[in-house]
Scaffold this motif. Sequence first.
Motif, mmCIF file in Angstrom:
data_model
loop_
_atom_site.group_PDB
_atom_site.id
_atom_site.type_symbol
_atom_site.label_atom_id
_atom_site.label_comp_id
_atom_site.label_asym_id
_atom_site.label_seq_id
_atom_site.Cartn_x
_atom_site.Cartn_y
_atom_site.Cartn_z
ATOM 1 N N THR A 21 0.849 -1.185 0.000
ATOM 2 C CA THR A 21 0.000 0.000 0.000
ATOM 3 C C THR A 21 0.890 1.242 0.000
ATOM 4 O O THR A 21 2.102 1.154 0.218
ATOM 5 C CB THR A 21 -0.899 0.024 1.249
ATOM 6 O OG1 THR A 21 -0.079 0.119 2.411
ATOM 7 C CG2 THR A 21 -1.793 -1.209 1.329
ATOM 8 N N ILE A 22 0.275 2.383 -0.215
ATOM 9 C CA ILE A 22 1.012 3.648 -0.190
ATOM 10 C C ILE A 22 1.696 3.856 1.160
ATOM 11 O O ILE A 22 2.847 4.281 1.224
ATOM 12 C CB ILE A 22 0.069 4.837 -0.495
ATOM 13 C CG1 ILE A 22 -0.310 4.848 -1.972
ATOM 14 C CG2 ILE A 22 0.675 6.162 -0.097
ATOM 15 C CD1 ILE A 22 0.747 5.396 -2.887
ATOM 16 N N ASP A 23 0.994 3.545 2.233
ATOM 17 C CA ASP A 23 1.579 3.721 3.573
ATOM 18 C C ASP A 23 2.815 2.844 3.751
ATOM 19 O O ASP A 23 3.811 3.279 4.327
ATOM 20 C CB ASP A 23 0.559 3.412 4.663
ATOM 21 C CG ASP A 23 -0.542 4.450 4.753
ATOM 22 O OD1 ASP A 23 -0.297 5.599 4.335
ATOM 23 O OD2 ASP A 23 -1.641 4.110 5.234
ATOM 24 N N ASP A 49 -3.433 -3.548 -7.989
ATOM 25 C CA ASP A 49 -3.815 -4.945 -8.134
ATOM 26 C C ASP A 49 -5.170 -5.225 -7.498
ATOM 27 O O ASP A 49 -5.985 -5.947 -8.049
ATOM 28 C CB ASP A 49 -2.738 -5.833 -7.506
ATOM 29 C CG ASP A 49 -3.027 -7.302 -7.662
ATOM 30 O OD1 ASP A 49 -3.170 -7.740 -8.823
ATOM 31 O OD2 ASP A 49 -3.101 -8.014 -6.639
ATOM 32 N N ARG A 50 -5.390 -4.663 -6.333
ATOM 33 C CA ARG A 50 -6.646 -4.891 -5.619
ATOM 34 C C ARG A 50 -6.797 -3.807 -4.552
ATOM 35 O O ARG A 50 -5.936 -2.971 -4.382
ATOM 36 C CB ARG A 50 -6.653 -6.281 -4.978
ATOM 37 C CG ARG A 50 -5.605 -6.457 -3.904
ATOM 38 C CD ARG A 50 -5.513 -7.892 -3.397
ATOM 39 N NE ARG A 50 -4.487 -8.000 -2.384
ATOM 40 C CZ ARG A 50 -3.181 -8.045 -2.629
ATOM 41 N NH1 ARG A 50 -2.745 -7.988 -3.869
ATOM 42 N NH2 ARG A 50 -2.306 -8.140 -1.648
ATOM 43 N N TRP A 51 -7.924 -3.873 -3.853
ATOM 44 C CA TRP A 51 -8.203 -2.917 -2.781
ATOM 45 C C TRP A 51 -8.349 -3.690 -1.482
ATOM 46 O O TRP A 51 -9.074 -4.677 -1.419
ATOM 47 C CB TRP A 51 -9.489 -2.153 -3.074
ATOM 48 C CG TRP A 51 -9.367 -1.294 -4.279
ATOM 49 C CD1 TRP A 51 -9.634 -1.641 -5.569
ATOM 50 C CD2 TRP A 51 -8.927 0.056 -4.323
ATOM 51 N NE1 TRP A 51 -9.384 -0.592 -6.410
ATOM 52 C CE2 TRP A 51 -8.950 0.471 -5.671
ATOM 53 C CE3 TRP A 51 -8.515 0.959 -3.358
ATOM 54 C CZ2 TRP A 51 -8.575 1.742 -6.065
ATOM 55 C CZ3 TRP A 51 -8.151 2.225 -3.751
ATOM 56 C CH2 TRP A 51 -8.186 2.609 -5.088
ATOM 57 N N ARG A 56 -9.498 2.291 8.322
ATOM 58 C CA ARG A 56 -10.014 3.445 9.056
ATOM 59 C C ARG A 56 -11.139 4.091 8.265
ATOM 60 O O ARG A 56 -11.244 5.298 8.192
ATOM 61 C CB ARG A 56 -8.895 4.449 9.290
ATOM 62 C CG ARG A 56 -7.833 3.939 10.225
ATOM 63 C CD ARG A 56 -6.694 4.893 10.269
ATOM 64 N NE ARG A 56 -6.064 4.900 8.937
ATOM 65 C CZ ARG A 56 -4.908 5.457 8.666
ATOM 66 N NH1 ARG A 56 -4.254 6.085 9.583
ATOM 67 N NH2 ARG A 56 -4.409 5.404 7.461
ATOM 68 N N GLY A 57 -11.940 3.284 7.625
ATOM 69 C CA GLY A 57 -13.059 3.817 6.871
ATOM 70 C C GLY A 57 -12.800 3.990 5.387
ATOM 71 O O GLY A 57 -13.691 4.335 4.634
ATOM 72 N N GLN A 58 -11.556 3.763 4.937
ATOM 73 C CA GLN A 58 -11.225 3.896 3.524
ATOM 74 C C GLN A 58 -10.544 2.632 3.031
ATOM 75 O O GLN A 58 -9.750 2.031 3.753
ATOM 76 C CB GLN A 58 -10.272 5.066 3.296
ATOM 77 C CG GLN A 58 -10.886 6.413 3.490
ATOM 78 C CD GLN A 58 -9.879 7.503 3.149
ATOM 79 O OE1 GLN A 58 -8.684 7.341 3.304
ATOM 80 N NE2 GLN A 58 -10.382 8.622 2.666
ATOM 81 N N TYR A 59 -10.848 2.266 1.796
ATOM 82 C CA TYR A 59 -10.129 1.158 1.175
ATOM 83 C C TYR A 59 -8.725 1.617 0.810
ATOM 84 O O TYR A 59 -8.512 2.776 0.480
ATOM 85 C CB TYR A 59 -10.854 0.694 -0.093
ATOM 86 C CG TYR A 59 -12.042 -0.190 0.193
ATOM 87 C CD1 TYR A 59 -11.903 -1.564 0.216
ATOM 88 C CD2 TYR A 59 -13.287 0.358 0.440
ATOM 89 C CE1 TYR A 59 -12.995 -2.376 0.481
ATOM 90 C CE2 TYR A 59 -14.374 -0.445 0.710
ATOM 91 C CZ TYR A 59 -14.225 -1.818 0.730
ATOM 92 O OH TYR A 59 -15.285 -2.614 0.998
ATOM 93 N N ALA A 60 -7.771 0.704 0.870
ATOM 94 C CA ALA A 60 -6.386 1.032 0.533
ATOM 95 C C ALA A 60 -5.987 0.272 -0.732
ATOM 96 O O ALA A 60 -6.183 -0.936 -0.827
ATOM 97 C CB ALA A 60 -5.456 0.648 1.677
ATOM 98 N N ALA A 61 -5.445 0.990 -1.708
ATOM 99 C CA ALA A 61 -4.980 0.376 -2.946
ATOM 100 C C ALA A 61 -3.706 -0.410 -2.670
ATOM 101 O O ALA A 61 -2.816 0.058 -1.970
ATOM 102 C CB ALA A 61 -4.713 1.439 -3.999
ATOM 103 N N VAL A 62 -3.635 -1.623 -3.231
ATOM 104 C CA VAL A 62 -2.424 -2.438 -3.128
ATOM 105 C C VAL A 62 -1.745 -2.381 -4.491
ATOM 106 O O VAL A 62 -2.302 -2.832 -5.489
ATOM 107 C CB VAL A 62 -2.754 -3.891 -2.734
ATOM 108 C CG1 VAL A 62 -1.486 -4.723 -2.675
ATOM 109 C CG2 VAL A 62 -3.475 -3.916 -1.397
ATOM 110 N N TYR A 63 -0.552 -1.811 -4.516
ATOM 111 C CA TYR A 63 0.188 -1.621 -5.765
ATOM 112 C C TYR A 63 1.098 -2.802 -6.044
ATOM 113 O O TYR A 63 1.678 -3.390 -5.138
ATOM 114 C CB TYR A 63 1.030 -0.344 -5.693
ATOM 115 C CG TYR A 63 0.211 0.912 -5.732
ATOM 116 C CD1 TYR A 63 -0.068 1.544 -6.937
ATOM 117 C CD2 TYR A 63 -0.296 1.478 -4.575
ATOM 118 C CE1 TYR A 63 -0.822 2.698 -6.989
ATOM 119 C CE2 TYR A 63 -1.046 2.627 -4.605
ATOM 120 C CZ TYR A 63 -1.304 3.232 -5.814
ATOM 121 O OH TYR A 63 -2.055 4.376 -5.857
#
Length: 71
Positions: A21-23, A49-51, A56-63
Amino acid sequence: MTANRQQAIRELLQASDDGMTIDEIATALKVNVPNLYTQMPKVFGVYIDRWQPPNRGQYAAVYMCIDTPED
């Protein structure tokens, strides 16, 4: 973003089997998250690739990063 940072992002994602993820990328490279959000679309071969489900209330993009041949 410099070519060195783009290469660092590509190498980091290629080394990760499950993507990041970005984090996670920001933590590994010690950069600010907002900078990555604006620059990730410019890195060659990187895609979402997926979410991940909400943390914390938001989906996180997996790169992920495609494998590019030598030629």
